[in-house]
Design a protein around this motif. Sequence first.
Motif, PDB file in Angstrom:
ATOM      1  N   VAL A 173       3.296   3.762  -3.175  1.00  0.00           N
ATOM      2  CA  VAL A 173       2.455   4.942  -3.324  1.00  0.00           C
ATOM      3  C   VAL A 173       2.144   5.189  -4.790  1.00  0.00           C
ATOM      4  O   VAL A 173       2.842   4.698  -5.675  1.00  0.00           O
ATOM      5  CB  VAL A 173       3.135   6.200  -2.736  1.00  0.00           C
ATOM      6  CG1 VAL A 173       3.382   6.049  -1.249  1.00  0.00           C
ATOM      7  CG2 VAL A 173       4.442   6.497  -3.451  1.00  0.00           C
ATOM      8  N   GLY A 174       1.094   5.967  -5.025  1.00  0.00           N
ATOM      9  CA  GLY A 174       0.838   6.500  -6.351  1.00  0.00           C
ATOM     10  C   GLY A 174      -0.300   5.841  -7.096  1.00  0.00           C
ATOM     11  O   GLY A 174      -0.955   4.924  -6.628  1.00  0.00           O
ATOM     12  N   ASN A 175      -0.509   6.381  -8.306  1.00  0.00           N
ATOM     13  CA  ASN A 175      -1.528   5.879  -9.218  1.00  0.00           C
ATOM     14  C   ASN A 175      -0.908   5.772 -10.606  1.00  0.00           C
ATOM     15  O   ASN A 175      -0.704   6.787 -11.257  1.00  0.00           O
ATOM     16  CB  ASN A 175      -2.718   6.830  -9.247  1.00  0.00           C
ATOM     17  CG  ASN A 175      -3.806   6.364 -10.187  1.00  0.00           C
ATOM     18  OD1 ASN A 175      -3.742   5.289 -10.750  1.00  0.00           O
ATOM     19  ND2 ASN A 175      -4.794   7.208 -10.372  1.00  0.00           N
ATOM     20  N   PRO A 176      -0.564   4.536 -11.002  1.00  0.00           N
ATOM     21  CA  PRO A 176      -0.727   3.283 -10.274  1.00  0.00           C
ATOM     22  C   PRO A 176       0.295   3.178  -9.138  1.00  0.00           C
ATOM     23  O   PRO A 176       1.383   3.752  -9.202  1.00  0.00           O
ATOM     24  CB  PRO A 176      -0.489   2.202 -11.325  1.00  0.00           C
ATOM     25  CG  PRO A 176       0.408   2.852 -12.332  1.00  0.00           C
ATOM     26  CD  PRO A 176       0.038   4.309 -12.332  1.00  0.00           C
ATOM     27  N   CYS A 177      -0.070   2.426  -8.106  1.00  0.00           N
ATOM     28  CA  CYS A 177       0.750   2.263  -6.912  1.00  0.00           C
ATOM     29  C   CYS A 177       2.033   1.500  -7.259  1.00  0.00           C
ATOM     30  O   CYS A 177       1.980   0.443  -7.894  1.00  0.00           O
ATOM     31  CB  CYS A 177      -0.052   1.506  -5.859  1.00  0.00           C
ATOM     32  SG  CYS A 177       0.731   1.420  -4.256  1.00  0.00           S
ATOM     33  N   LYS A 178       3.172   2.062  -6.832  1.00  0.00           N
ATOM     34  CA  LYS A 178       4.473   1.427  -7.071  1.00  0.00           C
ATOM     35  C   LYS A 178       5.289   1.461  -5.793  1.00  0.00           C
ATOM     36  O   LYS A 178       5.182   2.392  -4.995  1.00  0.00           O
ATOM     37  CB  LYS A 178       5.227   2.159  -8.179  1.00  0.00           C
ATOM     38  CG  LYS A 178       4.558   2.061  -9.528  1.00  0.00           C
ATOM     39  CD  LYS A 178       5.341   2.786 -10.587  1.00  0.00           C
ATOM     40  CE  LYS A 178       4.579   2.698 -11.906  1.00  0.00           C
ATOM     41  NZ  LYS A 178       5.220   3.472 -12.950  1.00  0.00           N
ATOM     42  N   VAL A 179       6.127   0.462  -5.626  1.00  0.00           N
ATOM     43  CA  VAL A 179       7.003   0.394  -4.451  1.00  0.00           C
ATOM     44  C   VAL A 179       8.018   1.527  -4.538  1.00  0.00           C
ATOM     45  O   VAL A 179       8.723   1.678  -5.543  1.00  0.00           O
ATOM     46  CB  VAL A 179       7.700  -0.985  -4.370  1.00  0.00           C
ATOM     47  CG1 VAL A 179       8.712  -0.995  -3.245  1.00  0.00           C
ATOM     48  CG2 VAL A 179       6.669  -2.092  -4.192  1.00  0.00           C
ATOM     49  N   SER A 180       8.096   2.319  -3.463  1.00  0.00           N
ATOM     50  CA  SER A 180       9.076   3.408  -3.416  1.00  0.00           C
ATOM     51  C   SER A 180      10.295   3.023  -2.580  1.00  0.00           C
ATOM     52  O   SER A 180      11.371   3.578  -2.775  1.00  0.00           O
ATOM     53  CB  SER A 180       8.456   4.698  -2.876  1.00  0.00           C
ATOM     54  OG  SER A 180       8.041   4.524  -1.541  1.00  0.00           O
ATOM     55  N   ARG A 181      10.088   2.082  -1.656  1.00  0.00           N
ATOM     56  CA  ARG A 181      11.228   1.569  -0.873  1.00  0.00           C
ATOM     57  C   ARG A 181      10.824   0.289  -0.184  1.00  0.00           C
ATOM     58  O   ARG A 181       9.651  -0.004  -0.006  1.00  0.00           O
ATOM     59  CB  ARG A 181      11.755   2.591   0.111  1.00  0.00           C
ATOM     60  CG  ARG A 181      10.826   2.894   1.267  1.00  0.00           C
ATOM     61  CD  ARG A 181      11.393   3.965   2.152  1.00  0.00           C
ATOM     62  NE  ARG A 181      11.766   3.387   3.426  1.00  0.00           N
ATOM     63  CZ  ARG A 181      11.672   4.012   4.582  1.00  0.00           C
ATOM     64  NH1 ARG A 181      11.276   5.249   4.615  1.00  0.00           N
ATOM     65  NH2 ARG A 181      12.020   3.420   5.691  1.00  0.00           N
ATOM     66  N   THR A 182      11.860  -0.464   0.195  1.00  0.00           N
ATOM     67  CA  THR A 182      11.642  -1.709   0.943  1.00  0.00           C
ATOM     68  C   THR A 182      12.103  -1.479   2.369  1.00  0.00           C
ATOM     69  O   THR A 182      13.153  -0.860   2.591  1.00  0.00           O
ATOM     70  CB  THR A 182      12.450  -2.858   0.289  1.00  0.00           C
ATOM     71  OG1 THR A 182      11.983  -3.022  -1.048  1.00  0.00           O
ATOM     72  CG2 THR A 182      12.228  -4.155   1.044  1.00  0.00           C
ATOM     73  N   LEU A 183      11.324  -1.948   3.318  1.00  0.00           N
ATOM     74  CA  LEU A 183      11.656  -1.789   4.735  1.00  0.00           C
ATOM     75  C   LEU A 183      12.551  -2.925   5.194  1.00  0.00           C
ATOM     76  O   LEU A 183      12.388  -4.062   4.758  1.00  0.00           O
ATOM     77  CB  LEU A 183      10.375  -1.796   5.565  1.00  0.00           C
ATOM     78  CG  LEU A 183       9.352  -0.708   5.226  1.00  0.00           C
ATOM     79  CD1 LEU A 183       8.064  -0.968   5.979  1.00  0.00           C
ATOM     80  CD2 LEU A 183       9.911   0.666   5.539  1.00  0.00           C
ATOM     81  N   ASP A 184      13.511  -2.601   6.067  1.00  0.00           N
ATOM     82  CA  ASP A 184      14.274  -3.671   6.684  1.00  0.00           C
ATOM     83  C   ASP A 184      13.807  -3.790   8.135  1.00  0.00           C
ATOM     84  O   ASP A 184      12.955  -3.031   8.592  1.00  0.00           O
ATOM     85  CB  ASP A 184      15.785  -3.452   6.572  1.00  0.00           C
ATOM     86  CG  ASP A 184      16.279  -2.200   7.275  1.00  0.00           C
ATOM     87  OD1 ASP A 184      15.641  -1.763   8.262  1.00  0.00           O
ATOM     88  OD2 ASP A 184      17.322  -1.655   6.856  1.00  0.00           O
TER      89      ASP A 184
END
Length: 187
Positions: A173-184
């Motif tokens: 999410v965001g600007n710039p887009c960044k990983v907030s979590r990794t899905l398992d």
Amino acid sequence: MTELEKMIAGHPYHINDPELVEIRFDTRDKTDAFNQLSARQAEQKSALIKDIFGQVGDNVHIEQGLRVDYGFNTKIGNNVFINYNFVVLDCTDFIIGNNVFIAPNVQVYTAIHPLEPRQRAQHIGQAKPITIEDDVWIGGGCIIMPGVTIGRGSTIGAGSVVTRSIAPNSVAVGNPCKVSRTLDHQD
């Protein structure tokens, strides 16, 4: 090498080359026709989508408000839903995988313009490919920038500006887009 060949290969090219201008006009005529159809004219809409884009898989649904530069550089997989007001500047390869959901008002830009004002004044362009891998959800109002790959199984939050590639199975999410979590696999 023609300007069209340069564009597709990602080399600098003259944006207003007559062949490129004619292709854009032709594509815009087709997207205008698509956007004018009734919601009930599913067969005609499907036929136009297959005429606009380079490759279209099975079970592809695109809502109206579509805007496309070239079309032939875009390849769409199976089971893809694209909501209202989708903008595609596909000067080079733009790949959409299988089982992709794209929310309203998403914009995809393979096009790059020079930072140097004199080159911009000469209408020089360049492009970098974009790939959206399988099982991706792109939230509303996202902008996807040149050269980006969005990894399989990822979700991009609404309003994000994706300036760098996103690893598979990520929520970003965001600007710039960044990983907030990794899905398992349990998510």
